[in-house]
Scaffold this active site. Sequence first.
Site, PDB file in Angstrom:
ATOM      1  N   LYS A   1       0.822  -1.213   0.000  1.00  0.00           N
ATOM      2  CA  LYS A   1       0.000   0.000   0.000  1.00  0.00           C
ATOM      3  C   LYS A   1       0.857   1.265   0.000  1.00  0.00           C
ATOM      4  CE  LYS A   1      -4.220  -1.925   1.990  1.00  0.00           C
ATOM      5  NZ  LYS A   1      -3.817  -3.291   2.406  1.00  0.00           N
TER       6      LYS A   1
HETATM    7  C1  LIG Z   1      -4.514  -4.387   1.697  1.00  0.00           C
HETATM    8  C2  LIG Z   1      -3.795  -5.697   1.670  1.00  0.00           C
HETATM    9  C3  LIG Z   1      -4.212  -6.760   0.830  1.00  0.00           C
HETATM   10  C4  LIG Z   1      -5.456  -6.682  -0.029  1.00  0.00           C
HETATM   11  O1  LIG Z   1      -5.308  -5.788  -1.094  1.00  0.00           O
HETATM   12  P1  LIG Z   1      -6.627  -5.264  -1.886  1.00  0.00           P
HETATM   13  O2  LIG Z   1      -6.120  -4.273  -2.851  1.00  0.00           O
HETATM   14  O3  LIG Z   1      -7.508  -4.661  -0.829  1.00  0.00           O
HETATM   15  O4  LIG Z   1      -7.253  -6.451  -2.513  1.00  0.00           O
HETATM   16  C5  LIG Z   1      -3.440  -7.911   0.791  1.00  0.00           C
HETATM   17  N1  LIG Z   1      -2.344  -8.047   1.574  1.00  0.00           N
HETATM   18  C6  LIG Z   1      -1.919  -7.059   2.406  1.00  0.00           C
HETATM   19  C7  LIG Z   1      -0.714  -7.286   3.249  1.00  0.00           C
HETATM   20  C8  LIG Z   1      -2.628  -5.862   2.484  1.00  0.00           C
HETATM   21  O5  LIG Z   1      -2.207  -4.903   3.320  1.00  0.00           O
END
Ligand SMILES: *Cc1c(COP(=O)(O)O)cnc(C)c1O
Length: 449
Positions: free
Chosen positions: A106
């Site tokens: 993210k």
């Molecule tokens: C947010 C997150 C996900 C999921 O990603 P999306 O884009 O919401 O599908 C998977 N793994 C981790 C470690 C995350 O922080």
Amino acid sequence: MYYSTNHSAARATLREAVVRGLAEDRGLYMPETIKQLPASFWDEMGHLSFQEIAYRVADAFFGDEVPADDLRRIVFDTLSFDTPVVEVEPRIYALELFHGPTLAFKDVGARFMARLLQWTQGPEGASGATVNVLVATSGDTGSAVANGFLGVDGIHVYVLYPKGKVSAIQECQFTTLGRNITALEVDGTFDDCQRLVKSAFMDSELNAHMRLTSANSINVARFLPQAFYYFWAYAQLSSKLSTLNSQLVVCVPSGNFGNLCAGLFGHVMGLPVKRFIASNNANRVFYDYLQTGKYTPRPSIQTIANAMDVGDPSNFARIQDLYSREDVQEIILQRNAAQQNGTEPLISGATYTDDQIAATMRDCYARTGYVLDPHGACGYQALRDQLKSDEIGVFLETAHPAKFKQTVDSILGTDIAIPERLQAFMRGQKQSVQMSKDFTDFKAYLLQQ
Ligand SMILES: *Cc1c(COP(=O)(O)O)cnc(C)c1O
């Protein structure tokens, strides 16, 4: 221009779409056109850096509105870390997305959005008013957004998190920063935090008092930049493997489906991925949709891959919309005609319980020595289960295992090292504002700011 997936709001410029987050009709913004990358891009790709590749992709998305020099600076500032492809075992690779400031994927979207939002403000925040970002978090989103926006002029971030319900490692990453980041410790659940944020966006008195926006993956500036590393993964693999051809399968551990959705945009732009696998934990709404053709949201279930505990993924609307011009059933549903011909659909699903995730982590560690985090484990296992003998698979390793140290250590019997970046957060001084779960209290607090 951007339109809403609900099709009743007016079209918006990129600036408007980024500042608003959600369209007025509560739909999600989608770009009207998705440009193909020129043939020259593919010829040059082998010689380009990650940042340069990302800039070309960003130019196709945003170049009509953001001047080239600004966009180049935004992309290069965002990507100050690499996302390498690592071989875990023959034919299975991890795209490690956890080398950024908060050790999770993210970081890419959050850093890009911070810089693009600042750009919408004009030079030196010419538009004057501070933009206030409200974000509810169950752990990972808060840390990425807070760190992505830290020190960015003209923007203040309020992170709402449920008191006592996020791990100490997660909490320190957004409560120790200070400056333009305020952590609100809500006496309630994650759902209460989300409700407070949603109510704030709908409150006209509050919106007249201050400029508010959201920073989760509904925002186009947060989810689209995630397409960058799919191209970089392809570039790395095609220089490693002469046999890649058109046999690449990409597996995405999914919760809110922003990450997968960005990969699908890449595919529409010409990225030669043969097919995608969306891997879920026990929250299997999307998996069930692929089997039955019916989308039935459910309350989320707590799992050890908790950043994927989503019972009604927001970006489902985008995936449906993306393929609405073609026959969605033909393209993505597993019971489609293509499967009867022996070919695979463009998107297939997988779902794993906590016990299966733990077994996968142990098995992979014992055979290969690679330490998976619980989210990446879902991606890895889906490739183990579904990859054909002539295919090459890459899964997105979305977080550093140290972010989930307790879980990982208790499953593997390890004592994995905590990277220095994470230790630095843990030495910081926690600062937070106590908040009840009543909207009147939250509103009164914001009105004083
Ligand atoms: C947010 C997150 C996900 C999921 O990603 P999306 O884009 O919401 O599908 C998977 N793994 C981790 C470690 C995350 O922080």
